[in-house]
Write a protein that holds these residues in place. Structure first.
Motif, PDB file in Angstrom:
ATOM      1  N   ALA A 118      67.875 -91.589  -0.604  1.00  0.00           N
ATOM      2  CA  ALA A 118      68.158 -92.807   0.152  1.00  0.00           C
ATOM      3  C   ALA A 118      66.856 -93.457   0.606  1.00  0.00           C
ATOM      4  N   ILE A 119      66.954 -94.717   1.026  1.00  0.00           N
ATOM      5  CA  ILE A 119      65.824 -95.422   1.628  1.00  0.00           C
ATOM      6  C   ILE A 119      65.977 -95.298   3.143  1.00  0.00           C
ATOM      7  N   GLN A 120      64.941 -94.778   3.798  1.00  0.00           N
ATOM      8  CA  GLN A 120      65.027 -94.514   5.224  1.00  0.00           C
ATOM      9  C   GLN A 120      64.350 -95.615   6.036  1.00  0.00           C
ATOM     10  N   ASN A 121      64.974 -95.932   7.155  1.00  0.00           N
ATOM     11  CA  ASN A 121      64.434 -96.941   8.062  1.00  0.00           C
ATOM     12  C   ASN A 121      64.451 -96.375   9.489  1.00  0.00           C
ATOM     13  N   PHE A 143      59.321 -99.239   7.505  1.00  0.00           N
ATOM     14  CA  PHE A 143      58.864 -99.102   8.889  1.00  0.00           C
ATOM     15  C   PHE A 143      58.628-100.505   9.452  1.00  0.00           C
ATOM     16  N   TYR A 144      59.199-100.761  10.635  1.00  0.00           N
ATOM     17  CA  TYR A 144      59.118-102.085  11.238  1.00  0.00           C
ATOM     18  C   TYR A 144      58.328-102.072  12.544  1.00  0.00           C
ATOM     19  N   THR A 145      57.618-103.176  12.798  1.00  0.00           N
ATOM     20  CA  THR A 145      57.056-103.426  14.121  1.00  0.00           C
ATOM     21  C   THR A 145      58.178-103.900  15.035  1.00  0.00           C
ATOM     22  N   SER A 146      57.864-103.993  16.314  1.00  0.00           N
ATOM     23  CA  SER A 146      58.898-104.431  17.266  1.00  0.00           C
ATOM     24  C   SER A 146      59.111-105.925  17.240  1.00  0.00           C
ATOM     25  N   GLY A 147      58.145-106.680  16.702  1.00  0.00           N
ATOM     26  CA  GLY A 147      58.294-108.134  16.691  1.00  0.00           C
ATOM     27  C   GLY A 147      58.151-108.735  18.065  1.00  0.00           C
ATOM     28  N   LYS A 192      58.370-107.140  11.633  1.00  0.00           N
ATOM     29  CA  LYS A 192      57.779-107.138  10.292  1.00  0.00           C
ATOM     30  C   LYS A 192      57.917-105.743   9.694  1.00  0.00           C
ATOM     31  N   GLY A 193      58.371-105.674   8.447  1.00  0.00           N
ATOM     32  CA  GLY A 193      58.603-104.390   7.800  1.00  0.00           C
ATOM     33  C   GLY A 193      57.550-104.042   6.775  1.00  0.00           C
ATOM     34  N   ALA A 194      57.135-102.789   6.757  1.00  0.00           N
ATOM     35  CA  ALA A 194      56.214-102.274   5.739  1.00  0.00           C
ATOM     36  C   ALA A 194      56.962-101.277   4.866  1.00  0.00           C
ATOM     37  N   GLN A 195      56.720-101.355   3.562  1.00  0.00           N
ATOM     38  CA  GLN A 195      57.398-100.462   2.622  1.00  0.00           C
ATOM     39  C   GLN A 195      56.462 -99.323   2.206  1.00  0.00           C
ATOM     40  N   HIS A 196      57.033 -98.122   2.116  1.00  0.00           N
ATOM     41  CA  HIS A 196      56.268 -96.951   1.689  1.00  0.00           C
ATOM     42  C   HIS A 196      57.058 -96.169   0.639  1.00  0.00           C
ATOM     43  N   THR A 197      56.316 -95.517  -0.225  1.00  0.00           N
ATOM     44  CA  THR A 197      56.892 -94.487  -1.083  1.00  0.00           C
ATOM     45  C   THR A 197      56.579 -93.142  -0.446  1.00  0.00           C
ATOM     46  N   ASP A 198      57.196 -92.080  -0.966  1.00  0.00           N
ATOM     47  CA  ASP A 198      56.829 -90.748  -0.467  1.00  0.00           C
ATOM     48  C   ASP A 198      55.354 -90.479  -0.696  1.00  0.00           C
ATOM     49  N   ARG A 199      54.852 -90.956  -1.825  1.00  0.00           N
ATOM     50  CA  ARG A 199      53.473 -90.609  -2.169  1.00  0.00           C
ATOM     51  C   ARG A 199      52.441 -91.391  -1.362  1.00  0.00           C
ATOM     52  N   THR A 200      52.788 -92.564  -0.856  1.00  0.00           N
ATOM     53  CA  THR A 200      51.830 -93.258   0.013  1.00  0.00           C
ATOM     54  C   THR A 200      51.694 -92.527   1.342  1.00  0.00           C
ATOM     55  N   ILE A 201      52.812 -92.025   1.867  1.00  0.00           N
ATOM     56  CA  ILE A 201      52.737 -91.253   3.113  1.00  0.00           C
ATOM     57  C   ILE A 201      52.041 -89.921   2.864  1.00  0.00           C
ATOM     58  N   VAL A 227      54.972 -85.286  20.616  1.00  0.00           N
ATOM     59  CA  VAL A 227      55.411 -85.650  21.967  1.00  0.00           C
ATOM     60  C   VAL A 227      55.750 -87.133  22.056  1.00  0.00           C
ATOM     61  N   PHE A 228      55.601 -87.836  20.929  1.00  0.00           N
ATOM     62  CA  PHE A 228      55.884 -89.268  20.858  1.00  0.00           C
ATOM     63  C   PHE A 228      57.126 -89.463  19.984  1.00  0.00           C
ATOM     64  N   PRO A 229      57.669 -90.661  19.889  1.00  0.00           N
ATOM     65  CA  PRO A 229      58.872 -90.854  19.071  1.00  0.00           C
ATOM     66  C   PRO A 229      58.658 -90.437  17.621  1.00  0.00           C
ATOM     67  N   PHE A 230      59.469 -89.539  17.139  1.00  0.00           N
ATOM     68  CA  PHE A 230      59.379 -89.040  15.762  1.00  0.00           C
ATOM     69  C   PHE A 230      59.603 -90.158  14.753  1.00  0.00           C
ATOM     70  N   THR A 231      60.304 -91.217  15.168  1.00  0.00           N
ATOM     71  CA  THR A 231      60.581 -92.336  14.273  1.00  0.00           C
ATOM     72  C   THR A 231      59.336 -93.172  13.985  1.00  0.00           C
ATOM     73  N   HIS A 232      58.281 -92.991  14.760  1.00  0.00           N
ATOM     74  CA  HIS A 232      57.003 -93.641  14.459  1.00  0.00           C
ATOM     75  C   HIS A 232      56.470 -93.065  13.147  1.00  0.00           C
ATOM     76  N   ILE A 233      55.720 -93.864  12.392  1.00  0.00           N
ATOM     77  CA  ILE A 233      55.196 -93.363  11.120  1.00  0.00           C
ATOM     78  C   ILE A 233      54.313 -92.130  11.331  1.00  0.00           C
TER      79      ILE A 233
END
Length: 315
Positions: free
Chosen positions: A83-86, A170-174, A180-189, A211-217
């Protein structure tokens, strides 16, 4: 302990579980633990549960869970399905979440019921109703430290580990405009994680704390790093200076990664200790990101808390 590499996140899971199945992979503030074999097994069960709900390769799943063990399992289950994760930060509210799921064309939105005093379930329900009234198709899954379960034998084959498909939004808060959304592949991360592991000289003897939000990149990047090297991660749901400091001490964390506000909180604590005592004797590096760092903060951390000071990273 061997380092492992792979072309996809799920391939990393398979290789790590095969290399060090019984080693500790994760622990949370309640003392719940997962070995690498348990990570793989439970992620497959969650993947099967999500597949039974109609989630498969290429579907966009937006999720907004706190820093829980279940968040780690959800990430890996979605990787198993292709799946594509957001991942979205828990501070996002209806404006940001609504915009993001519309633009990403999300099929599923995963949230807690209520957390940190906010009703995520009500927000998600309102967003889904608006999206679906406009011809969309968005389902909501409320997950409070519990995820759908299924039989892994029903799963399709894993995604092609060599495919360079986009797997992440991955999106900024705007703050000043739309997110604004950034796209990543597994290999870029993975490339970022490998670079960080090399620069920080990470080994399996390390222990990391999220200790910070896991949803952050940064949270996802550390997951890749842990899979490559095999070190355990301490997951802390919400940053609280006193409680978090105690957990870092208890679990003998060696990499206290966070950002400027966290480091300033750490720096305030040892000034209450007797002279010569260090707050975190086991910490060797303070990884930093997410905010500008006053140069003096690095020197203060290095002088008063030991280790190499703050090493800045960018996700």
């Amino acid at each position: 302990m061997p380092n492992v590499e792979g072309g996809s996140l799920w391939e990393l899971v398979e290789r790590r579980a095969a290399a060090t199945p019984a080693d500790l992979a994760a622990i949370d503030e309640d003392g719940r633990t997962l070995t690498w074999d348990e990570v793989k097994t439970r992620a497959e069960q969650v993947a099967a549960g999500l597949a039974a709900r109609g989630i498969g390769a290429g579907d966009v799943v937006s999720w907004q869970l706190p820093t829980w063990l279940e968040s780690k399992l959800l990430v890996l289950a979605l990787a198993r399905l292709g799946a594509i994760q957001n991942p979205m930060l828990p501070i996002y509210r209806e404006r940001e979440v609504g915009f993001i799921v519309r633009q990403a064309r999300s099929k599923l939105l995963v949230v807690p019921s209520t957390w940190n005093g906010f009703d995520f379930e009500a927000m998600a329900g309102s967003i889904a109703a608006d999206v679906n009234a406009s011809g969309g198709s968005l389902e909501v899954l409320v997950a409070d430290k519990a995820l759908p379960q299924g039989d892994p034998a029903t799963l399709p084959p894993p995604p092609d580990p060599e495919a360079d498909a986009v797997r992440w939004y991955f999106y900024t808060s705007g703050t000043t405009a739309d997110p604004k959304g950034a796209q990543h592949t597994d290999r870029t991360i993975l490339a970022s994680a490998l670079g960080m592991n090399a620069c920080l000289e990470v080994t399996d003897a390390d222990r990391n704390a999220v200790v910070f939000p896991f949803t952050h990149i940064g949270g996802i990047g550390w997951l890749f790093s842990a899979l490559v090297v095999g070190f355990p991660t301490v997951y802390i749901e919400r940053f609280d200076p006193a409680r978090t400091v105690a957990l870092i001490q208890e679990h003998q964390v060696t990499m206290a990664g966070a950002g400027t506000p966290f480091h300033m909180a750490y720096l305030a604590a040892p000034r209450q200790l007797p002279a010569g005592e260090r707050l975190f004797p086991s910490v060797r590096v303070y990884c930093g990101g997410g905010a500008p760092k006053p140069p003096q903060l690095h020197y203060d951390i290095k002088a008063e808390m030991g280790g190499v000071g703050i090493v800045s990273g960018y996700g």
